[in-house]
Write a protein that holds these residues in place. Sequence first.
Motif, short mmCIF file in Angstrom:
data_model
loop_
_atom_site.label_atom_id
_atom_site.label_comp_id
_atom_site.label_asym_id
_atom_site.label_seq_id
_atom_site.Cartn_x
_atom_site.Cartn_y
_atom_site.Cartn_z
N LEU A 303 43.69 38.08 36.73
CA LEU A 303 44.10 39.70 37.38
C LEU A 303 44.64 39.70 38.74
CD1 LEU A 303 41.05 41.59 36.09
CD2 LEU A 303 43.28 42.36 35.98
N LEU A 304 44.24 38.53 39.55
CA LEU A 304 44.59 38.32 40.80
C LEU A 304 46.17 37.84 40.82
CD1 LEU A 304 41.53 36.88 42.64
CD2 LEU A 304 42.61 38.97 43.17
N GLN A 305 46.49 37.12 39.74
CA GLN A 305 47.87 36.46 39.71
C GLN A 305 48.74 37.51 39.29
OE1 GLN A 305 48.42 32.69 37.54
NE2 GLN A 305 50.11 33.86 36.46
N PHE A 306 47.88 38.34 38.40
CA PHE A 306 49.04 39.74 37.89
C PHE A 306 49.18 40.68 39.19
CE2 PHE A 306 48.03 43.93 35.86
CZ PHE A 306 49.07 44.14 35.37
N ALA A 307 48.09 40.82 39.91
CA ALA A 307 48.19 41.78 41.15
C ALA A 307 49.28 41.37 41.84
CB ALA A 307 46.88 41.80 41.73
N ARG A 308 49.43 39.95 42.08
CA ARG A 308 50.30 39.46 43.09
C ARG A 308 51.70 39.38 42.66
NH1 ARG A 308 47.80 35.32 43.38
NH2 ARG A 308 48.99 33.73 42.38
N ARG A 309 52.00 39.05 41.27
CA ARG A 309 53.23 38.48 40.91
C ARG A 309 53.95 39.69 40.21
NH1 ARG A 309 52.93 32.75 37.60
NH2 ARG A 309 52.13 31.37 39.61
N VAL A 310 52.87 40.67 39.43
CA VAL A 310 53.59 41.89 39.00
C VAL A 310 53.53 43.11 39.91
CG1 VAL A 310 53.41 43.39 36.97
CG2 VAL A 310 53.01 40.96 36.64
N SER A 315 46.31 41.59 49.66
CA SER A 315 45.89 42.11 50.90
C SER A 315 44.66 40.94 51.32
CB SER A 315 45.26 43.47 50.99
OG SER A 315 44.56 43.93 52.03
N ARG A 316 44.97 40.51 52.59
CA ARG A 316 43.90 39.47 53.20
C ARG A 316 42.72 40.30 53.54
NH1 ARG A 316 46.43 34.64 54.24
NH2 ARG A 316 48.78 34.68 54.40
N GLU A 317 42.91 41.57 53.71
CA GLU A 317 41.61 42.50 53.96
C GLU A 317 40.96 42.99 53.04
OE1 GLU A 317 43.38 45.60 56.52
OE2 GLU A 317 44.25 44.30 58.03
N ALA A 318 41.61 42.95 51.95
CA ALA A 318 40.66 43.33 50.80
C ALA A 318 39.82 42.29 50.14
CB ALA A 318 41.72 44.10 49.80
N SER A 319 39.17 42.36 49.29
CA SER A 319 38.24 41.39 48.46
C SER A 319 38.91 41.26 47.19
CB SER A 319 36.72 41.96 48.31
OG SER A 319 36.80 43.19 47.36
N PRO A 320 38.83 40.16 46.75
CA PRO A 320 39.39 39.77 45.29
C PRO A 320 39.23 41.07 44.29
CG PRO A 320 38.27 37.79 46.11
CD PRO A 320 37.78 39.02 47.11
N GLU A 321 37.90 41.42 44.19
CA GLU A 321 37.51 42.70 43.41
C GLU A 321 38.27 43.90 43.77
OE1 GLU A 321 34.21 39.67 43.87
OE2 GLU A 321 35.31 40.95 45.15
N ALA A 322 38.53 44.32 44.97
CA ALA A 322 39.34 45.29 45.34
C ALA A 322 40.70 45.12 44.81
CB ALA A 322 39.18 45.46 46.86
N VAL A 323 41.17 43.87 44.95
CA VAL A 323 42.72 43.72 44.56
C VAL A 323 42.90 43.76 43.25
CG1 VAL A 323 44.56 41.93 44.38
CG2 VAL A 323 43.07 42.13 46.75
N CYS A 324 42.01 43.34 42.22
CA CYS A 324 41.85 43.30 41.11
C CYS A 324 41.86 44.87 40.54
CB CYS A 324 40.75 42.59 40.37
SG CYS A 324 40.82 41.14 40.35
N GLU A 325 41.00 45.71 41.17
CA GLU A 325 40.88 47.28 40.87
C GLU A 325 42.36 47.80 41.10
OE1 GLU A 325 40.23 50.83 39.90
OE2 GLU A 325 39.08 49.07 39.16
N MET A 326 42.87 47.60 42.15
CA MET A 326 44.21 47.85 42.63
C MET A 326 45.16 47.84 41.42
SD MET A 326 44.77 47.65 46.76
CE MET A 326 44.25 45.79 46.92
N ALA A 327 45.19 46.59 41.04
CA ALA A 327 45.96 46.31 39.93
C ALA A 327 45.74 47.07 38.58
CB ALA A 327 46.03 44.65 39.32
#
Length: 388
Positions: A303-310, A315-327
């Motif tokens: 999910l983190l890879q999906f968030a970053r590449r797609v 965000s360095r300020e957001a938690s991994p869980e928050a980045v996944c939720e954004m994606a």
Amino acid sequence: MQNFDFYNPVQVLFGKGQIANLGMLLAPYSRIMLLYGGGSIMQNGVYEQIKAALGEKSCIEFGGIEANPTYETLMRAVEIGRNGQIDFILAAGGGSVIDGAKFVAAAIPFQDGDPWQILEKWGRNVHSATPFGCVLTLAATGSETNCASVITQAATRSKRSFSNRAVFARFAIMDPQTQYSLPPRQIGNGVVDSFVHVVEQYLTQDCQAAVQDRLAEGILLTLIEQGPKALQEPQNYAVRADLMWAASMALNGMCGVGVIQDWSTHMVGHELTALYGLDHAQTLAVVLPAMLRERRAQKQNKLLQFARRVWQLESREASPEAVCEMAIAKTEQFFREMGVKTRLSEYGLDSQAIEAVQNALRAHRMVSLGEQRDITPEVVGRVLQRCL
């Protein structure tokens, strides 16, 4: 990367005017059976082009294949095909017609009892099939270049699938112009269907399959870029061509070789379609975001890879869980942008649908889904609760 056995023999004729090549492709065959759906090929010019290409060749026609092809309708085609001693099936339409053609192709020579057993045994009992080819008019399922089929038995409201290499199409004609007359609902459904096909193969575990990952991401980015354009410019050939090829590439086997796959969203979606008649893509748009949220911890790395590449989310300020939720939220927003709703309540369904789906999964022995085989009917209940 895991070991794999990749095979795809489908000849693809892509582009403007390719339907005219049917005469050459069908030269070895003498009795053709033409399968189609509700008659849209009569309005978009495809039927006229097919008839012109066939010339004087003998052709039996069978129309009326549903958007979710039913066993009952297809068995009428099987009987006609057997009685007419046809030697080739030509499917003209979208994935439903092509799925139906695969079943008819397998059922005509089937001699091991009721052809529904083809679905019950996932196609393992198919040893031969009548050859078939297709003229694609709707980019969505990728059925034109794979050997899988999904069929519904109306009498029991059971939606089952099978796969067998005997039902690969001999050829697939793909002219993007045939999609110009599609209504927005089918455009949106097609993009969502293709998107989720890729996600079911990509958002699982890291299998160190860089080529497959980048291929999946490229298809997803294309769908995100071109999908909305197709709604705005329905007769843009370049956009239609990209979407038609993206849908085919999404499920022709290349994204999924050597990687662990999921398909839990599809299995739950099939039950929703069988029980309540929702479009296939509508069920996927409802279930996928909730399924990803329910399994966010297990899928976090991808999910983190999906968030970053797609979605270009990092965000360095957001938690991994928050980045996944954004994606996940961006994915849900994209589905809605394509005009496909993402809540059961928006289709008139409430919590009663949850138990019905759970019971159907148990009845169909779908009790351990997902890439880790840990999605039980109880987990599905939590997923669907998120969908209300």
